[in-house]
Design an enzyme around this catalytic site. Structure first.
Site, PDB file in Angstrom:
ATOM      1  N   GLY A  61     -72.150   7.720  62.730  1.00  0.00           N
ATOM      2  CA  GLY A  61     -71.862   8.362  61.511  1.00  0.00           C
ATOM      3  C   GLY A  61     -73.162   8.729  60.834  1.00  0.00           C
ATOM      4  O   GLY A  61     -74.318   8.695  61.398  1.00  0.00           O
ATOM      5  N   CYS A  62     -72.989   9.011  59.648  1.00  0.00           N
ATOM      6  CA  CYS A  62     -74.211   9.616  59.022  1.00  0.00           C
ATOM      7  C   CYS A  62     -75.446   8.686  58.855  1.00  0.00           C
ATOM      8  O   CYS A  62     -75.271   7.251  58.524  1.00  0.00           O
ATOM      9  CB  CYS A  62     -73.777   9.576  57.363  1.00  0.00           C
ATOM     10  SG  CYS A  62     -75.194  10.069  56.129  1.00  0.00           S
TER      11      CYS A  62
END
Length: 209
Positions: free
Chosen positions: A13-14
C-alpha cells in the site's frame, strides 16, 4: 569493524505509512521508499506505470531476522485485498514481497503460507512473491513523509489480533511437524516497535496523496 546488514523489499500500500512503521522496528537501520515490480524505467510518482509503491529496508540480522520483518509486514497491512489498501485502489497498492535471494524466497513463501493457514485475515493471502528487480527511489518529498508531517495521510496501523500465537502454533505443527517456530511479531500486546516510537492504531486520516 563493518556491520553485516541485509536488505528486504516490500510493498503493502501507500509507502508513507509502511515506512513510518517499519523504520521504527528495532534492528532496522535504514529505509527508503520507491517504485518496483513493474517495467517502467526511471519511474517517478507521476509516471510509475505498473510498479508498486514499495519500501527498501536495510536491517541488522543480529537484531531482527527477515522472518520477523515479514511477520510485522503482515501485521501492518491487509494481505487479503488485491490491489487495495484502505481507500487506495490500484496495482500501485498491491501486497508483494520482492526477494533478493533463494533463502528470502523460501522464507517469504513459508511465512505467507503460515499467515494464510492461520486464518488471521478474513480472506486468502494474495501477496505476490517475486524476484527483486530495479528499485527506483521516490522523490525527496515522499521520503520519511510521516516523520516530517506527523498528521499526514496513512492507512497503516498495527493490528491487535486475537491469540495469533496459539492459532499459528497449531498451524505450524499441522504443516511442519516438529519444525514449529514462533510467529514472534504478531502478538496481542507489547509490540516491539512500541517501545521505540509509541506506535498507535491509526485509521485512514486524509484523502489519497
Amino acid at each position: 569493524m563493518t556491520r553485516h546488514t541485509e536488505t528486504a523489499i516490500l510493498a503493502g500500500g501507500c509507502f508513507w505509512g509502511m515506512q513510518d512503521l517499519l523504520r521504527r522496528y528495532p534492528g532496522v537501520l535504514h529505509t527508503r521508499v520507491g517504485y518496483t515490480g513493474g517495467d517502467v524505467p526511471n519511474a517517478t510518482y507521476r509516471n510509475h506505470g505498473n510498479h508498486a509503491e514499495a519500501i527498501e529496508i536495510v536491517f541488522d540480522p543480529a537484531v531482527i531476522s527477515y522472518r520477523q520483518i515479514l511477520e510485522f509486514f503482515f501485521q501492518i497491512h491487509d494481505p487479503s485485498t488485491p490491489n487495495r489498501q484502505g481507500n487506495d485502489l490500484g496495482p500501485s497498492y498491491r501486497s508483494a514481497i520482492y526477494y533478493l535471494n533463494e533463502q528470502q524466497r523460501d522464507i517469504a513463501e513459508d511465512t505467507a503460507a503460515d499467515v494464510d493457514a492461520s486464518h488471521l485475515w478474513p480472506g486468502r493471502v494474495v501477496t505476490e512473491i517475486e524476484p527483486a528487480g530495479p528499485f527506483w527511489e521516490a522523490e525527496p518529498e515522499h521520503q520519511d513523509y510521516l516523520e516530517r508531517i506527523p498528521n499526514g495521510y496513512t492507512c497503516h496501523f498495527i493490528r491487535r489480533m486475537e491469540a495469533p500465537q496459539a492459532r499459528l502454533k497449531v498451524e505450524f505443527v499441522r504443516r511442519r511437524g516438529d519444525r514449529f517456530r514462533p510467529f514472534s511479531a504478531l502478538t496481542t500486546g507489547g509490540n516491539q516497535p512500541g517501545a521505540r516510537g509509541g506506535l498507535t492504531n491509526n485509521t485512514c486520516q486524509h484523502p489519497r496523496h
